[in-house]
Design an enzyme around this catalytic site. Structure first.
Site, PDB file in Angstrom:
ATOM      1  N   LYS A 194       0.795  -1.119   0.132  1.00  0.00           N
ATOM      2  CA  LYS A 194      -0.025  -0.201   0.194  1.00  0.00           C
ATOM      3  C   LYS A 194       0.908   1.169  -0.166  1.00  0.00           C
ATOM      4  CE  LYS A 194       0.891   1.224   4.494  1.00  0.00           C
ATOM      5  NZ  LYS A 194       1.724   2.160   4.915  1.00  0.00           N
ATOM      6  N   ALA A 246       4.080  -1.717   4.031  1.00  0.00           N
ATOM      7  CA  ALA A 246       3.105  -2.817   4.763  1.00  0.00           C
ATOM      8  C   ALA A 246       3.290  -3.917   4.314  1.00  0.00           C
ATOM      9  CB  ALA A 246       1.750  -2.204   4.877  1.00  0.00           C
ATOM     10  N   GLY A 272       4.816  -6.683   5.239  1.00  0.00           N
ATOM     11  CA  GLY A 272       4.823  -7.750   6.154  1.00  0.00           C
ATOM     12  C   GLY A 272       3.389  -7.862   6.507  1.00  0.00           C
ATOM     13  N   ALA A 290       1.065  -7.500   4.433  1.00  0.00           N
ATOM     14  CA  ALA A 290       0.247  -8.144   3.275  1.00  0.00           C
ATOM     15  C   ALA A 290       0.423  -9.632   3.601  1.00  0.00           C
ATOM     16  CB  ALA A 290       0.739  -7.452   2.018  1.00  0.00           C
ATOM     17  N   ASP A 348      -1.890  -2.389  10.249  1.00  0.00           N
ATOM     18  CA  ASP A 348      -1.953  -2.251   8.797  1.00  0.00           C
ATOM     19  C   ASP A 348      -2.391  -3.478   7.888  1.00  0.00           C
ATOM     20  OD1 ASP A 348      -0.925   0.278   8.526  1.00  0.00           O
ATOM     21  OD2 ASP A 348       1.141  -0.218   8.080  1.00  0.00           O
TER      22      ASP A 348
END
Ligand code: ATP
Length: 323
Positions: free
Chosen positions: A32, A127, A129, A131, A163
């Protein structure tokens, strides 16, 4: 392939694989960029309330959850498809933590071998990690047949990190609270980004600490500006560029002053705007069209200021089973 570690599966004695179910499930989940990030004063628990607008970008993590050999007794293991600097392969990996939380919550003891292919820069404010955690939740839920709903998976995602819920839904969304209370946002068109990565990551907690030092009087986070929602609704990259904002940018630049040179290089090569992505150090440069994105990427690569310049379009869908 990189090394392999195991943590015990939870939920008592391992159960035999459910007959007839698939032997592996492959899930893709996006990284993102924050189009807008407003940070308020930390609450008593130390967490900062946020208002943010996430956009999912076509940097896609792939997690394959594979049924494991019976003699591993319910272990949850992870292998990286290619070595990836700074990414743990043990119980600290967010994908392993996600699978472990799902196993504990549902009482499944089957275990799983996770194969992870990374494309999002590690510790880059994109982000990756998170995901991976979202992808692991979806993949293991399908592999194990645990049948949790999307809302239940989102609840587990929020437990894993602020996140993690967003890559489950993808596209464009507003995040409130810690960024984990999501509302989808209408967005037209395709946006052309260049992400300039740095060889060395920046610690998200360190950036927030510097934010607190630089902005001691922070109050409640601001609302999403109307100009930003209008730009997205109209599919207008020029107006969107004007509305991009990141409250953490000053703190990231203070910790890593060279990032200002990357921003300047991107903008002089034709980016409409370049900003720090999330807590950095990745710089996100918005281009008006694919040709301009190519020129920006080439200029950044030639500048020697960046580790990589990645051309990426957005928005893209959230985590989904692809095989
Ligand atoms: P955010 O923007 O959510 O703060 P980030 O993109 O800056 O995240 P990540 O790449 O998600 O950072 O990871 C930050 C740290 O978490 C890494 O330095 C690494 O030690 C650890 N980590 C744990 N699991 C993973 C994973 N699957 N991929 C990458 N890093 C991971």
């Amino acid at each position: 392939m990189s090394s392999l570690h195991a943590v015990p599966g939870a939920g008592g004695a391992p159960r035999p694989p459910r007959s007839g179910s698939s032997t592996q499930v492959r899930v893709e989940a996006p990284g993102k960029v924050n189009l807008f990030l407003s940070v308020g004063a930390p609450a008593a628990d130390g967490y900062h309330p946020l208002t943010t607008v996430f956009q999912a970008v076509r940097l896609i993590e792939t997690v394959t959850a594979r049924r494991q050999a019976a003699d591993l007794h319910g272990a949850i293991t992870l292998t990286l498809e290619e070595p990836y600097a700074g990414v743990p392969t043990n119980a600290a990996n967010l994908a392993v933590r996600a699978a472990t939380l799902l196993a504990q919550t549902t009482g499944v003891g089957d275990g799983v071998d996770l194969l992870l292919r990374k494309r999002v820069p590690a510790a880059g404010g994109m982000a990756g990690g998170s995901a991976d955690a979202a992808a692991a939740l979806l993949a293991c839920n399908a592999l194990w047949g645990t049948g949790l709903s999307q809302a239940e998976l989102a609840g587990l995602a929020a437990e894993l990190g602020a996140d993690v819920p967003f890559p489950l839904v993808g596209a464009t969304a507003v995040g409130h609270g810690r960024g984990d209370r999501l509302t989808p946002l209408m967005a037209r068109g395709t946006y052309h980004w260049v992400f300039a990565t740095s060889a060395q990551g920046l610690s998200t907690p360190a950036v927030f600490r510097r934010f607190d030092e630089l902005v001691p009087g922070a109050t409640a986070p601001a609302d999403v500006p109307a100009a930003l929602t209008a730009a997205l609704r109209d599919g207008d990259p020029f107006s969107l560029a004007d509305a991009l904002h990141n409250d953490l940018q000053a703190a990231a630049l203070d910790l890593r002053p060279q990032l200002a040179d990357i921003i300047a290089a991107a903008e002089s090569a034709g980016a409409l705007r370049a900003i720090v992505s999330g807590s950095g150090p990745t710089i996100a440069a918005l281009a008006p069209d694919p040709a301009a994105a190519m020129r920006v990427a080439n200029a950044l690569t030639a500048s020697g200021l960046v580790a990589q310049a990645l051309r990426v379009d957005a928005p893209v869908a959230g985590a989904r089973v692809v095989g």
